[in-house]
Design an enzyme around this catalytic site. Structure first.
Site, PDB file in Angstrom:
ATOM      1  CG  ASP A 330      -7.058  63.835 -45.657  1.00  0.00           C
ATOM      2  OD1 ASP A 330      -6.947  62.626 -45.392  1.00  0.00           O
ATOM      3  OD2 ASP A 330      -6.181  64.679 -45.398  1.00  0.00           O
ATOM      4  CD  GLU A 359      -9.017  60.230 -42.863  1.00  0.00           C
ATOM      5  OE1 GLU A 359      -8.349  59.228 -42.579  1.00  0.00           O
ATOM      6  OE2 GLU A 359      -8.493  61.295 -43.256  1.00  0.00           O
TER       7      GLU A 359
END
Length: 648
Positions: A330, A359
């Site tokens: 994340d 990400e």
């Protein structure tokens, strides 16, 4: 009152410990406790019979050793007991809680648990094997949330909202469609990406009443979330049941990827990091307060030696103890490049095929220098670590953050170059005009395996909801055509395809774009839609089967992609056309013509004259063929994909 502002220069003076034995470890004759807390002046260790409530029955001091280490050796068998630490430093006593390495806890994660890991292994665990693709480009990833997967009343799954929901077979919807584990097998995905399963803060495991969170608010990084277990009171149950989930998926030859959140914590001042070594685990702004590149009030300082060690130790623990096949990071852009590459190198000692991606962006400003951040543009500096292609996501449907924006599938032209960029897996390709790629002005992947192609995920609107907003005049049938085109592009492009759970059945969240704490009614997969949109499910299934059968869609070499994947040089608005030629990647098909029409009208296109086998046309697909045509010119239907094959 304690001042929660720090001078980070002082942290450089803290000693570094390199051993692999931090935490609390059980054995039959003793339990070892080892804590790194260089700023501590005293540490209490308390033992409890229960994971919640009641008073401590035993209390000890830890002994101070070198390198910031504190140690306690407890004689005897303490299996099943719960514990806490309480640290005192020069400013007074901090709060009581588990150590930061706690591998299981009592209810709500407030006390760590001493346990024998072998007792949590399901039958046959020693024979459990990871899913090992020949190449990451062979993968098809399916992202879901533990609770969403089974909570719907029509799921047919007994253990709703639990790890064990993934272990049930033979489950069906009221209309007879396969659900749950059998649905995954039927669809043909290779890996399941689970939203965070590490213990998080915002749900109360004591409550029976409905509650919800995605889990991006970490509390105990090495402990499975008890909300998903059948008994959160016993810390061993959550460990055992997560292993049962992994084993059940592995038995279906489906890998398990964990979504991990090492960029921030749910709590800040009260986090177990700050209650052990105040300030050290977080980055600071110029005024000494906590910086916030995560958008959640804090960010972990991954570049500091003991923070980096903690993250690496944690990932290694999940991989080894739970046989995990991959990790999704994340807000990976908050982490530093060196830490990510050390994670890769460390995991190679367990299995070099464990897949890593993240990400490649942040959610705010960071004091970490831009050149050190593991962002998408720096994927070229990452070793076998992939990034999400927001180039493909936004090129297909429009900006994820503007509900009314449109993309290629909804008739917005001038997105063609952005999609071509993603279709080659974000590697350098001599036919890409990078000046026209709005979101990336150059290639950011060394190989296609570093590019995660997707059109939707848990964040923002579902694909169906986005298209309802951006195309308000479109009928449900027209929206389905757009969805088919989007999924067709994702599943035939070079790189690693990624599907948001339920996109194969027009999943909706009632138009809500940020459902991280919305009720089950919005978040759960509505399995009745598999019946309503069964043809879309079949289309997605056949696209996956096409990809599995034909290696031309799974090239892993950038050099091969440049040689075998060639675009038609003539620009036509709303049209993308390319050939996978010369038995690409050892395919049985000599030439594959790929044609995509994002316009809402048909377009006539020139192709080489040959005896073509039609694989896909007008929103339909059959990997074995749908008929033949001998022609040098074709008309491609509105909002659709056409695939033609010359076998020799």
């Amino acid at each position: 009152m304690r001042n929660w502002k720090f001078n980070p220069v002082e942290f450089d003076k803290y000693p570094v410990y390199e051993g692999n034995d931090l935490g609390v470890f059980w054995s039959e004759d003793k339990t070892m406790v080892k804590v790194w807390a260089p700023s501590a002046t005293r540490i209490f260790f308390r033992l409890y019979r229960e994971g919640f409530g009641g008073d401590a029955e035993v209390e000890h001091y830890l002994e101070q050793r070198g390198n910031g280490i504190w140690l306690l050796e407890l004689s005897g068998d303490w299996n099943g007991w719960y514990y806490t630490l309480q640290v005192r430093d020069n400013y007074g006593w901090l709060l009581e809680g588990p150590d930061i390495y706690a591998r299981s806890t009592g209810i709500n994660g407030r006390r760590g648990m001493i346990f024998n890991p072998a007792e949590t292994n399901p039958e046959g665990w020693s024979a459990d094997e990871r899913v090992v693709p020949a190449s990451p480009t062979d993968m098809v990833i399916y992202e879901t949330h533990i609770r969403d997967f089974s909570m719907s009343p029509d799921s047919g799954i007994r253990h709703k909202g639990k790890y064990l929901g993934f272990t049930e077979t033979g489950t069906k919807s009221p209309t007879g469609e396969k659900t749950g584990l059998n649905h995954l097998d039927e669809l043909g995905v290779t890996h399941v990406h689970l939203l965070p399963v590490a213990d998080f803060y915002t749900v109360d495991e004591r409550k029976e009443a409905p509650q919800y969170n995605w889990g991006y608010d970490p509390l105990n990084y090495n402990t499975p979330e008890g909300w998903y277990s059948t008994d959160p009171n016993d810390g061993r149950v959550r460990v055992r049941e997560l292993k049962q989930l992994v084993k059940a998926l592995h038995e279906q030859e489906i890998g398990v990827i964990l979504d991990v959140v090492y960029n921030h914590t749910g709590l800040i001042n009260e986090s177990y990091f700050n209650q052990t070594v105040p300030g050290y685990f977080y980055r600071q702004k110029e005024d000494g307060g906590f910086s916030d590149a995560s958008g959640c009030g804090n960010e972990l300082a991954s570049e500091r030696a003991m923070v980096r060690k903690y993250i690496v130790d944690s990932v290694m623990y999940w991989a080894s103890e739970y046989h995990i096949d991959g990790f999704r990071f994340d807000l990976m852009g908050v982490l530093d490049i060196e830490t990510m590459n050390i994670i890769r190198k460390s995991l190679d000692t367990i299995n070099p095929n464990i897949f890593l991606y993240g990400e490649g962006w942040t959610a705010g400003k960071s004091p970490l220098e831009k050149k050190r951040r593991a962002t998408k543009r720096h994927t070229l500096k990452l070793d076998r670590i992939a990034s999400f292609s927001d180039d493909m996501r936004d090129g297909l449907k429009g900006s994820a953050f503007d509900q009314f924006s449109t993309g290629f599938i909804s008739g917005h032209t001038l997105q063609e170059e952005r999609l071509k960029f993603s279709m080659v897996g974000a590697v350098k390709h001599d036919q890409i005009a990078y000046d026209y790629v709005e979101s990336s002005k150059g290639p950011w992947a060394n190989e296609a395996a570093q590019c995660i192609n997707y059109v939707s995920c848990h964040d923002n609107f579902t694909l169906f909801d986005k298209l309802q907003y951006s195309c308000p005049e479109a009928s449900k049938a027209q929206i389905e055509r757009m969805v088919r085109l989007a999924l067709g592009i994702v599943l035939t492009s070079q790189g690693v395809p990624f599907l948001h759970a339920g996109s194969e059945m027009m999943r909706t969240k009632g138009g809500h774009h940020d459902s991280y704490r919305s009720p089950d009614l919005l978040n759960q997969i509505d399995w009745s839609r598999k019946h309503e949109f069964h043809n879309l499910f079949l289309f997605t299934q056949k696209c996956i089967e096409l990809r599995r059968q034909h290696p031309a869609f799974r090239m892993s070499s950038a050099k091969m992609i440049n040689e075998k994947m060639r675009f038609n040089g003539k620009y036509i608005p709303g049209i993308i056309q390319y050939e996978l030629g010369d038995y690409a990647n050892g395919d049985s098909w000599k030439s594959i013509q790929m044609l995509f029409n994002g316009n809402n009208y048909s377009v006539e296109l020139e192709i080489p004259e040959a005896n073509w086998l039609v694989i896909a046309e007008d929103g339909e697909i059959n990997p074995n063929g749908m008929g033949r045509m001998t022609t040098g010119k074709v008309r491609i239907h509105p909002t659709s994909m056409m695939i033609l094959v010359a076998e020799d």
